[in-house]
Design a protein around this motif. Structure first.
Motif, PDB file in Angstrom:
ATOM      1  N   LEU A 130       0.838  -1.203   0.000  1.00  0.00           N
ATOM      2  CA  LEU A 130       0.000   0.000   0.000  1.00  0.00           C
ATOM      3  C   LEU A 130       0.872   1.251   0.000  1.00  0.00           C
ATOM      4  CD1 LEU A 130      -2.735  -0.952   2.643  1.00  0.00           C
ATOM      5  CD2 LEU A 130      -2.874  -1.124   0.149  1.00  0.00           C
ATOM      6  N   GLN A 134      -2.672   5.350   0.855  1.00  0.00           N
ATOM      7  CA  GLN A 134      -3.567   4.217   1.089  1.00  0.00           C
ATOM      8  C   GLN A 134      -3.455   3.721   2.522  1.00  0.00           C
ATOM      9  OE1 GLN A 134      -2.103   1.718  -2.129  1.00  0.00           O
ATOM     10  NE2 GLN A 134      -4.015   1.996  -3.279  1.00  0.00           N
ATOM     11  N   LEU A 138      -6.814   3.739   4.500  1.00  0.00           N
ATOM     12  CA  LEU A 138      -7.407   2.420   4.732  1.00  0.00           C
ATOM     13  C   LEU A 138      -7.065   1.801   6.085  1.00  0.00           C
ATOM     14  CD1 LEU A 138      -6.761   0.888   1.193  1.00  0.00           C
ATOM     15  CD2 LEU A 138      -8.876   1.932   2.051  1.00  0.00           C
TER      16      LEU A 138
END
Length: 216
Positions: A130, A134, A138
């Protein structure tokens, strides 16, 4: 007793003023909470940044506003900005000052939540390929948000109460409506007890929500 009932009757005649004051207080609080939360998350991410320069700048900015009286900040926005050519009405000035204040306090809450996310979570996210954005979107922010929600709600309650300072720049909020009524109903204890009850009724759902969140 008859005098007390007459005063209650006199207060009841001012219900349109009170309703307008409640509406202004609710509108200011909603704008302050919404704008302050968005800006607070942005500032909080910067405050928790690995960049020392960015973290320092955000911290210095928020400390200025967290360390000065709310009333002074409202006066600066309402009286000083027009001298720079920025004309604002009292509602807009109050909304800007309250939103900025909320953002400064919320940023510290958000930064603390981000720092509380275990480093292992970031390492696992990085090993999964990631990107940093991100990882933040996330992994970090969802976990941080769950931890800070009770504190955020507590800050929202403080913002609703702080909104009373806009009465000092002539805005007819709930507090100002009390000043209007007390000119005709000379019982400050009765009038401002009712005003205080109004703020309590506005804040109680948030207080109840905060307690529920703390138990989960």
């Amino acid at each position: 007793m008859d005098m007390f009932l007459d005063q209650l009757h006199g207060m009841a005649q001012y219900y349109p003023v009170v309703l307008k004051g409640v509406g202004v207080t609710l509108a200011l609080s909603f704008i302050g909470i919404a704008a302050g939360t968005v800006a607070g998350f942005v500032l909080g991410i910067g405050r928790a940044s690995a960049s020392r320069a960015l973290s320092f700048l955000v911290g210095a900015y928020t400390d200025i506003f967290r360390g000065t009286p709310v009333l002074v900040q409202v006066f600066v926005v309402f009286f000083v900005l027009p001298e720079a050519g920025i004309e604002l009405d009292s509602f807009t000035a109050g909304a800007i000052a309250l939103s900025n204040l909320a953002a400064c306090f919320i940023s510290e809450i958000v930064a603390a939540g981000i720092r509380a996310v275990p480093a292992g979570q970031l390492e696992a996210a990085a090993s999964s390929g990631l990107s940093r954005f991100q990882q933040l979107r996330l992994v970090v922010l969802p976990q941080a948000t769950r931890m800070i929600v009770p504190s955020l709600v507590g800050q929202y309650v403080l913002l609703v109460k702080d909104s009373s300072v806009v009465s000092a720049i002539g805005l007819l909020d709930l507090t100002r409506s009390g000043w209007v009524i007390v000119q005709s109903v000379p019982n400050g204890l009765l009038v401002f007890s009712a005003v205080g009850l109004g703020y309590f009724l506005i804040c109680y759902p948030l207080l109840y929500w905060s307690r529920r969140l703390e138990k989960t």
